[in-house]
Design a protein around this motif. Structure first.
Motif, PDB file in Angstrom:
ATOM      1  N   ASP B  95       8.603 -14.865   6.046  1.00 51.33           N
ATOM      2  CA  ASP B  95       8.150 -13.552   5.692  1.00 51.33           C
ATOM      3  C   ASP B  95       6.634 -13.101   5.642  1.00 51.33           C
ATOM      4  O   ASP B  95       6.077 -12.288   6.175  1.00 51.33           O
ATOM      5  N   LEU B  96       5.870 -14.241   5.174  1.00 52.00           N
ATOM      6  CA  LEU B  96       4.500 -13.961   5.200  1.00 52.00           C
ATOM      7  C   LEU B  96       3.797 -14.130   6.464  1.00 52.00           C
ATOM      8  O   LEU B  96       2.797 -13.215   6.928  1.00 52.00           O
ATOM      9  N   ALA B  97       4.375 -14.800   7.675  1.00 51.33           N
ATOM     10  CA  ALA B  97       3.794 -14.563   8.859  1.00 51.33           C
ATOM     11  C   ALA B  97       4.093 -13.479   9.489  1.00 51.33           C
ATOM     12  O   ALA B  97       3.405 -12.911  10.241  1.00 51.33           O
ATOM     13  N   ALA B  98       5.172 -12.996   9.071  1.00 52.04           N
ATOM     14  CA  ALA B  98       5.829 -11.737   9.652  1.00 52.04           C
ATOM     15  C   ALA B  98       4.769 -10.444   9.037  1.00 52.04           C
ATOM     16  O   ALA B  98       4.421  -9.647   9.915  1.00 52.04           O
ATOM     17  N   HIS B  99       4.456 -10.695   7.865  1.00 58.33           N
ATOM     18  CA  HIS B  99       3.327  -9.739   7.227  1.00 58.33           C
ATOM     19  C   HIS B  99       2.000  -9.621   8.234  1.00 58.33           C
ATOM     20  O   HIS B  99       1.545  -8.621   8.316  1.00 58.33           O
ATOM     21  N   VAL B 100       1.583 -11.025   8.245  1.00 60.57           N
ATOM     22  CA  VAL B 100       0.473 -11.124   9.114  1.00 60.57           C
ATOM     23  C   VAL B 100       0.673 -10.051  10.549  1.00 60.57           C
ATOM     24  O   VAL B 100       0.055  -9.574  10.961  1.00 60.57           O
ATOM     25  N   ALA B 101       1.724 -10.624  11.131  1.00 51.83           N
ATOM     26  CA  ALA B 101       2.072  -9.852  12.365  1.00 51.83           C
ATOM     27  C   ALA B 101       2.012  -8.442  12.217  1.00 51.83           C
ATOM     28  O   ALA B 101       1.759  -7.511  13.205  1.00 51.83           O
ATOM     29  N   LYS B 102       2.614  -7.964  11.112  1.00 48.62           N
ATOM     30  CA  LYS B 102       2.801  -6.389  10.967  1.00 48.62           C
ATOM     31  C   LYS B 102       1.490  -5.880  10.759  1.00 48.62           C
ATOM     32  O   LYS B 102       1.280  -4.621  11.390  1.00 48.62           O
ATOM     33  N   ILE B 103       0.309  -6.512  10.189  1.00 48.57           N
ATOM     34  CA  ILE B 103      -0.938  -5.930  10.172  1.00 48.57           C
ATOM     35  C   ILE B 103      -1.502  -5.922  11.582  1.00 48.57           C
ATOM     36  O   ILE B 103      -2.109  -4.854  11.956  1.00 48.57           O
ATOM     37  N   ALA B 104      -1.448  -6.824  12.141  1.00 48.84           N
ATOM     38  CA  ALA B 104      -1.727  -7.084  13.803  1.00 48.84           C
ATOM     39  C   ALA B 104      -1.126  -5.679  14.579  1.00 48.84           C
ATOM     40  O   ALA B 104      -1.874  -4.984  15.297  1.00 48.84           O
ATOM     41  N   ARG B 105       0.145  -5.496  14.327  1.00 47.16           N
ATOM     42  CA  ARG B 105       1.047  -4.586  14.919  1.00 47.16           C
ATOM     43  C   ARG B 105       0.418  -3.121  14.640  1.00 47.16           C
ATOM     44  O   ARG B 105       0.018  -2.195  15.178  1.00 47.16           O
ATOM     45  N   LEU B 106      -0.032  -2.896  13.136  1.00 44.88           N
ATOM     46  CA  LEU B 106      -0.360  -1.616  12.678  1.00 44.88           C
ATOM     47  C   LEU B 106      -1.817  -1.320  13.272  1.00 44.88           C
ATOM     48  O   LEU B 106      -2.024  -0.123  13.428  1.00 44.88           O
ATOM     49  N   ARG B 107      -2.717  -2.285  13.378  1.00 41.29           N
ATOM     50  CA  ARG B 107      -4.053  -2.059  13.686  1.00 41.29           C
ATOM     51  C   ARG B 107      -4.131  -2.005  15.341  1.00 41.29           C
ATOM     52  O   ARG B 107      -5.118  -1.646  15.930  1.00 41.29           O
ATOM     53  N   TYR B 108      -3.195  -2.425  16.086  1.00 44.90           N
ATOM     54  CA  TYR B 108      -3.155  -2.490  17.645  1.00 44.90           C
ATOM     55  C   TYR B 108      -3.707  -1.179  18.037  1.00 44.90           C
ATOM     56  O   TYR B 108      -3.000  -0.064  17.671  1.00 44.90           O
ATOM     57  N   PRO B 109      -4.346  -0.871  19.237  1.00 49.07           N
ATOM     58  CA  PRO B 109      -5.026  -1.995  20.041  1.00 49.07           C
ATOM     59  C   PRO B 109      -6.334  -2.643  19.435  1.00 49.07           C
ATOM     60  O   PRO B 109      -6.925  -3.406  20.099  1.00 49.07           O
ATOM     61  N   GLU B 110      -6.566  -2.243  18.242  1.00 48.25           N
ATOM     62  CA  GLU B 110      -7.884  -2.572  17.561  1.00 48.25           C
ATOM     63  C   GLU B 110      -7.502  -4.021  17.065  1.00 48.25           C
ATOM     64  O   GLU B 110      -6.303  -4.408  16.750  1.00 48.25           O
ATOM     65  N   VAL B 111      -8.413  -4.831  16.850  1.00 47.99           N
ATOM     66  CA  VAL B 111      -8.173  -6.294  16.159  1.00 47.99           C
ATOM     67  C   VAL B 111      -8.351  -6.071  14.644  1.00 47.99           C
ATOM     68  O   VAL B 111      -9.517  -5.483  14.204  1.00 47.99           O
ATOM     69  N   ALA B 112      -7.659  -6.394  13.613  1.00 44.76           N
ATOM     70  CA  ALA B 112      -7.744  -6.185  12.549  1.00 44.76           C
ATOM     71  C   ALA B 112      -8.833  -6.834  11.821  1.00 44.76           C
ATOM     72  O   ALA B 112      -9.421  -6.236  10.915  1.00 44.76           O
ATOM     73  N   VAL B 113      -8.867  -8.046  12.385  1.00 53.72           N
ATOM     74  CA  VAL B 113     -10.156  -8.886  11.826  1.00 53.72           C
ATOM     75  C   VAL B 113     -11.675  -8.641  12.290  1.00 53.72           C
ATOM     76  O   VAL B 113     -11.654  -8.764  13.613  1.00 53.72           O
ATOM     77  N   PRO B 114     -12.429  -8.261  11.376  1.00 55.53           N
ATOM     78  CA  PRO B 114     -13.837  -7.993  12.015  1.00 55.53           C
ATOM     79  C   PRO B 114     -14.513  -9.139  12.568  1.00 55.53           C
ATOM     80  O   PRO B 114     -13.936 -10.330  12.173  1.00 55.53           O
ATOM     81  N   ALA B 115     -15.134  -9.049  13.528  1.00 56.28           N
ATOM     82  CA  ALA B 115     -16.017 -10.415  14.015  1.00 56.28           C
ATOM     83  C   ALA B 115     -16.536 -11.239  13.275  1.00 56.28           C
ATOM     84  O   ALA B 115     -16.625 -12.498  13.402  1.00 56.28           O
ATOM     85  N   THR B 116     -17.208 -10.841  12.214  1.00 58.52           N
ATOM     86  CA  THR B 116     -17.852 -11.561  11.026  1.00 58.52           C
ATOM     87  C   THR B 116     -16.963 -12.500  10.414  1.00 58.52           C
ATOM     88  O   THR B 116     -17.435 -13.469  10.034  1.00 58.52           O
ATOM     89  N   LEU B 117     -15.518 -12.456  10.384  1.00 57.70           N
ATOM     90  CA  LEU B 117     -14.598 -13.040   9.808  1.00 57.70           C
ATOM     91  C   LEU B 117     -13.576 -13.774  10.740  1.00 57.70           C
ATOM     92  O   LEU B 117     -12.746 -14.665  10.325  1.00 57.70           O
ATOM     93  N   ARG B 118     -13.854 -13.816  11.995  1.00 58.64           N
ATOM     94  CA  ARG B 118     -13.132 -14.109  13.082  1.00 58.64           C
ATOM     95  C   ARG B 118     -12.862 -15.710  12.889  1.00 58.64           C
ATOM     96  O   ARG B 118     -11.634 -16.156  12.968  1.00 58.64           O
ATOM     97  N   SER B 119     -14.062 -16.573  12.669  1.00 58.55           N
ATOM     98  CA  SER B 119     -13.907 -17.914  12.897  1.00 58.55           C
ATOM     99  C   SER B 119     -13.321 -18.200  11.285  1.00 58.55           C
ATOM    100  O   SER B 119     -12.371 -19.454  11.545  1.00 58.55           O
ATOM    101  N   ASN B 120     -13.342 -17.487  10.570  1.00 58.01           N
ATOM    102  CA  ASN B 120     -12.893 -17.787   8.948  1.00 58.01           C
ATOM    103  C   ASN B 120     -11.419 -17.691   9.181  1.00 58.01           C
ATOM    104  O   ASN B 120     -10.353 -18.565   8.815  1.00 58.01           O
ATOM    105  N   PHE B 121     -10.810 -16.711  10.116  1.00 60.70           N
ATOM    106  CA  PHE B 121      -9.503 -16.615  10.010  1.00 60.70           C
ATOM    107  C   PHE B 121      -8.824 -17.541  11.252  1.00 60.70           C
ATOM    108  O   PHE B 121      -7.656 -18.002  10.946  1.00 60.70           O
ATOM    109  N   VAL B 122      -9.362 -18.002  12.069  1.00 61.00           N
ATOM    110  CA  VAL B 122      -9.055 -19.132  13.041  1.00 61.00           C
ATOM    111  C   VAL B 122      -8.914 -20.460  12.118  1.00 61.00           C
ATOM    112  O   VAL B 122      -7.645 -20.874  12.325  1.00 61.00           O
ATOM    113  N   ARG B 123      -9.658 -20.699  11.351  1.00 62.44           N
ATOM    114  CA  ARG B 123      -9.469 -21.740  10.302  1.00 62.44           C
ATOM    115  C   ARG B 123      -8.446 -21.720   9.453  1.00 62.44           C
ATOM    116  O   ARG B 123      -7.709 -22.596   9.362  1.00 62.44           O
ATOM    117  N   MET B 124      -8.298 -20.556   8.949  1.00 60.81           N
ATOM    118  CA  MET B 124      -7.016 -20.310   7.961  1.00 60.81           C
ATOM    119  C   MET B 124      -5.785 -20.271   8.621  1.00 60.81           C
ATOM    120  O   MET B 124      -4.905 -21.166   7.958  1.00 60.81           O
TER     121      MET B 124
END
Lengths: 221, 221
Positions: B95-124
């Motif tokens: 469910d939680l993975a799907a929640h992440v995907a839903k935020i990705a879908r909601l912001r498409y074609p934008e990237v929901a995660v700003p550049a300053t936090l990209r590497s943080n989310f890669v790691r997460m």
């Protein structure tokens, strides 16, 4: 401890009802702590959550030993296994109330919730608290008629959260990033409390009828 | 279905290991969908979550009927009851993975995660995925030595989330309220995936040793 199997199971169910009262009271206190920036009350909610965790382990141990010593069948087996899940959900609801209280504590002496969303959070706290109460009553009375009420309140909670997002993301929002982050997480915590209460209601229906409510009637969160 | 009790239990455990592979793959895909604004991949994660929910109900049913028909004792009872909990946790991680995907879908074609936090989310995303893999392997191998690894990664996840909050709430944040709200919720979802994976690790230790790991050694989330 009582010797009779049925009595022991009744004791466990009574403990779950009592835990639901503790949780509903924690939700109410957490909401007050949040809206009134009441640090002392926030600390009470946070420290009482530990007692709830201990209670969970104790009730789990008893349900487990009932399962091990008595090898219940059919309806009673269903009930014992379901108690193991309800106790986990009650413990989670307690954690979530403590999360609310921790945000209240973090922002003290400020109020974490901005004025524009105060009435929204009053309502959220009220709906969450009442859902926990209803879930506990449903279990106590084995009366599944209130399932409909839980479902309706669950929908109200979802609507309250949608309202929050509309306010948060509107161009009029001038309470800044910190308040927005707090509101988003707080809304998530209340929503999850409601989900767990609704799930408890579903489990009571399962114990009473042997079947989960129809997915179309009441979709799982 | 196999007749032998031990074989049926092994089948259930094998299904849990397979579910953990499905979940780790969902976490990886959700992270990619999020960071690359990949709408198609987000849709896949969201729709595959339904299959996971169905799998949960199926495995639950089999574990339950094993309990009902065979009345296992001691270690095997502990294992069957624990499978019922693990399957719930795996479903939640999905469910939680799907929640992440839903935020990705909601912001498409934008990237929901700003550049300053990209590497943080890669790691997460990487930590969460690896924790699910490790939890599945722990279950498969009944090897509790990896518990330490889960604990270390869990701490890394907490540290990543603290970093997020520091970035979000710093005066340099200029990505606005919407991105801040997305980041706060996404961080929560990844943290919860990690919590559930850690909890699965604790349950494997319980199945193997009969005791939960020491609270001091590895406090419950």
């Amino acid at each position: 401890m009582r010797e009779n199997y049925r009595e022991q199971l009744d004791d466990i169910l009574a403990d779950l009802v009592q835990m639901s009262q503790t949780v509903s009271s924690a939700v109410r206190s957490a909401t007050t702590a949040l809206l009134e920036a009441d640090l002392q009350l926030a600390e009470v909610v946070i420290s009482e959550d530990e007692a709830l965790d201990a209670k969970q382990r104790e009730v789990e141990g008893r349900a487990f030993s009932l399962l091990a010593r008595q090898a219940p069948v059919a309806g009673e087996l269903r009930t014992v296994v379901t108690t193991l899940r309800m106790v986990t959900e009650l413990e989670r609801m307690g954690d979530l109330a403590a999360h609310v209280a921790k945000i209240a504590r973090l922002r003290y002496p400020e109020v974490a919730v901005p004025a524009t969303l105060r009435s929204n959070f009053v309502r959220m706290g009220d709906v969450a608290e009442k859902m926990v109460v209803t879930a506990g009553q449903t279990l106590n009375d084995r009366n599944i008629q209130v399932a409909q009420e839980l479902r309706t309140r669950d929908e109200e909670m979802d609507e309250l959260r949608r309202t929050q997002f509309r306010v948060l993301l509107s161009e009029d929002w001038d309470d800044g990033v910190e308040a927005a982050v707090d509101v988003a997480l707080l809304g998530r915590y209340y929503e999850r409390i409601a989900d767990h209460a609704a799930s408890m209601g579903r489990r009571v229906i399962y114990v009473v009828t042997g079947q989960f409510p129809d997915e179309d009637f009441w979709p799982q969160p």
